[in-house]
Scaffold this active site. Structure first.
Site, PDB file in Angstrom:
ATOM      1  N   LYS A 154       0.867  -1.186   0.000  1.00 38.73           N
ATOM      2  CA  LYS A 154       0.000   0.000   0.000  1.00 38.73           C
ATOM      3  C   LYS A 154       0.898   1.228   0.000  1.00 38.73           C
ATOM      4  O   LYS A 154       2.044   1.159   0.431  1.00 38.73           O
ATOM      5  CB  LYS A 154      -0.887   0.008   1.251  1.00 38.73           C
ATOM      6  CG  LYS A 154      -2.111   0.884   1.144  1.00 38.73           C
ATOM      7  CD  LYS A 154      -3.208   0.261   0.298  1.00 38.73           C
ATOM      8  CE  LYS A 154      -4.297   1.245  -0.043  1.00 38.73           C
ATOM      9  NZ  LYS A 154      -5.456   0.579  -0.674  1.00 38.73           N
ATOM     10  N   ASP A 196      -6.749   4.540  -4.982  1.00 34.18           N
ATOM     11  CA  ASP A 196      -7.466   4.386  -3.709  1.00 34.18           C
ATOM     12  C   ASP A 196      -8.080   5.771  -3.465  1.00 34.18           C
ATOM     13  O   ASP A 196      -8.236   6.555  -4.410  1.00 34.18           O
ATOM     14  CB  ASP A 196      -6.499   3.959  -2.580  1.00 34.18           C
ATOM     15  CG  ASP A 196      -7.224   3.536  -1.294  1.00 34.18           C
ATOM     16  OD1 ASP A 196      -7.687   2.391  -1.228  1.00 34.18           O
ATOM     17  OD2 ASP A 196      -7.350   4.352  -0.363  1.00 34.18           O
TER      18      ASP A 196
END
Ligand code: NDP
Length: 444
Positions: A125, A165
């Protein structure tokens, strides 16, 4: 003291300031107890200690110049958490709340989510504490270029493949990809969520929202029900929320509410998604504008009360910890029967416990929102195979993957006497494959 408690104690000591990371780790590790009892060799191999420690974390400076010539500095991150089953894969988040704790919780969740898809992708991430709201296109472009000028040296189509995201959509992916290509001189599948004209995949934009609704549909189907006529409340008005709404409506549900971070809209006759798309995707404006344009709709400042609206299905699709114990109890009182997490960790532990004890079917994020990353992996397959599947082909694959995820978490829960506990089922099913791969690789 048991193995899990010992690892959690050490984790709390080392990461005392990382509340979200500890929250995710506690939920995951406690539900793995039955697997660890079955596999004492995991403790000897310090498997959990290795599982909760990222392989690598990169933190970097992102300087950029605004339209008035002022220089700003943000902090960039890439957490390369676990590559046991494939290259690191996970989105980039641009939001002022981004810090190491949020990056690590998202990275940890991503490992199990990616494993659940059945595809060969590890967990990672990244992002920055940059706020895209109110910035001009040129400011966004300069920020993305500066971010990629450092990130490019850490990623690659076979090592680490970021995606979007919160705050990173197709516009940002385009600027990031352009800068990567310029620096490296390679047109490769190093980012997913790319535009269709430069290597993107059909259905990627819709995938997380569609996948979420496919999972709810499967949970309903297994109980002899369908989506038609069900009242649905969706939080968020971004990528996941919009396409969850689109698919829910296509399957006959009545979506009555959505929100952005300022407030929520309630439209008892059903959300007009064309209006939402115009406001959010085209104008990048606030959801409040909806009530000015659609007769009979109401706008309420503040988000929390959206959960007081009666519904049978709740789909939290905005951000972490947006649905707490109080909200869960309100939903239960008003008849909610299914909760599908579109966002990552949107429900607090207290909220999950309330749903569990009320017998609400609770579909956790790492299973319910895995459609996005699964379709990203399909985008990677198309890139490396130099091919292009149609919308229908990708959509069928997405639906199959989601139904398989539902089955594997359902079976894992049953196998350990926890039927219907999909939090445990998803954690166990995701962990099993990663643990096997880590054991096979030796102590690394
Ligand atoms: P977007 O940036 O497209 O949309 C986010 C939405 O949530 C916006 O409406 C935003 O409102 C709202 N929001 C964000 N933060 C808050 C907050 N603190 N309080 C209230 N509302 C908030 O992001 P995505 O739709 O891509 O992501 C949403 C969630 O889904 C995240 O948890 C993400 O990790 C998860 N997810 C996304 C995937 C994807 O493919 N995009 C894949 C899997 C999970 P505003 O615009 O006002 O900030």
């Amino acid at each position: 003291m048991g193995y899990v408690d010992r690892v959690l104690g050490e984790l709390r000591r080392k990461n005392a300031n990382e509340a979200e990371f500890l929250q995710a780790a506690e939920e995951i590790l406690t539900s793995l107890e039955p697997v660890l009892q079955e596999h004492p060799e995991y403790e000897r191999a310090a498997l959990l200690e290795r599982f909760v420690e990222p392989e690598r974390v990169v933190i970097f400076r992102v300087p950029w110049v605004d339209d008035a010539g002022m220089v700003h500095v943000n902090r960039g991150y890439r957490v390369q958490f676990n590559s046991a089953i494939g290259p690191y894969k996970g989105g980039l988040r641009f939001h002022p709340s981004v810090d190491l704790s949020i990056m690590k919780f998202l990275g940890l969740e991503q490992i199990l989510k990616n494993s659940l898809t059945g595809l060969p992708i590890g967990g990672g991430k990244g992002g920055a504490d940059f706020d895209p709201k109110g910035k001009s296109d040129m400011e966004i472009m300069r920020f993305c270029q500066s971010f990629m000028t450092e990130l490019f040296r850490h990623i690659g189509e076979d090592t680490d493949v970021p995606a979007g995201d919160i705050g990173v959509g197709s516009r940002e992916i385009g600027y990031l990809f352009g800068q990567f290509k310029r620096i490296r001189g390679e047109h490769v599948g190093v980012l997913t969520g790319r535009g269709l004209s430069y290597g993107g995949s059909m259905v990627r934009k819709e995938a997380t929202g569609y996948g979420l609704v496919y999972m709810v549909e499967e949970a309903l189907r297994c109980r002899g029900e369908g989506l038609a006529g069900k009242r649905v409340v969706i939080s968020g008005a971004g990528n996941v929320a919009i396409y969850a709404c689109e698919k829910a409506q296509a399957l006959g549900a009545l979506v009555v509410a959505m929100y952005d971070s300022d407030g929520y809209i309630y439209d008892p006759s059903g959300i007009r998604l064309d209006v939402i798309k115009q406001i959010k995707e085209v104008e990048r404006a606030r959801i409040a504008a909806y009530a000015d344009r659609v007769k009979g709709a109401e706008y309420h400042a503040g988000c929390g009360n959206i959960w007081a609206i009666p519904c049978e299905i709740a789909l939290p699709c905005a951000t972490q910890n947006e649905l707490d114990g109080r909200a869960a109890r309100l939903l239960i009182q008003n008849g909610v029967r299914y909760v599908g997490e579109g966002a990552n960790m949107p429900t607090t532990p207290e909220g999950i416990e309330a749903f569990r004890s009320a017998g609400v079917v609770f579909l956790p994020a790492k299973a319910a929102n895995a459609g996005g990353v699964a379709t990203s992996a399909l985008e990677m397959a198309q890139s490396s195979g130099r091919m292009f599947w149609t919308f229908e082909e990708v959509d069928v694959k997405l639906k199959n993957i989601i139904v398989n995820i539902y089955r594997s978490m359902d079976e894992a829960a049953r196998r350990y006497g926890l039927a219907g506990d999909y939090v445990a089922g998803a954690n166990i099913a995701g962990f099993t494959k990663v643990a096997n791969a880590m054991m096979a690789h030796g102590i690394v």
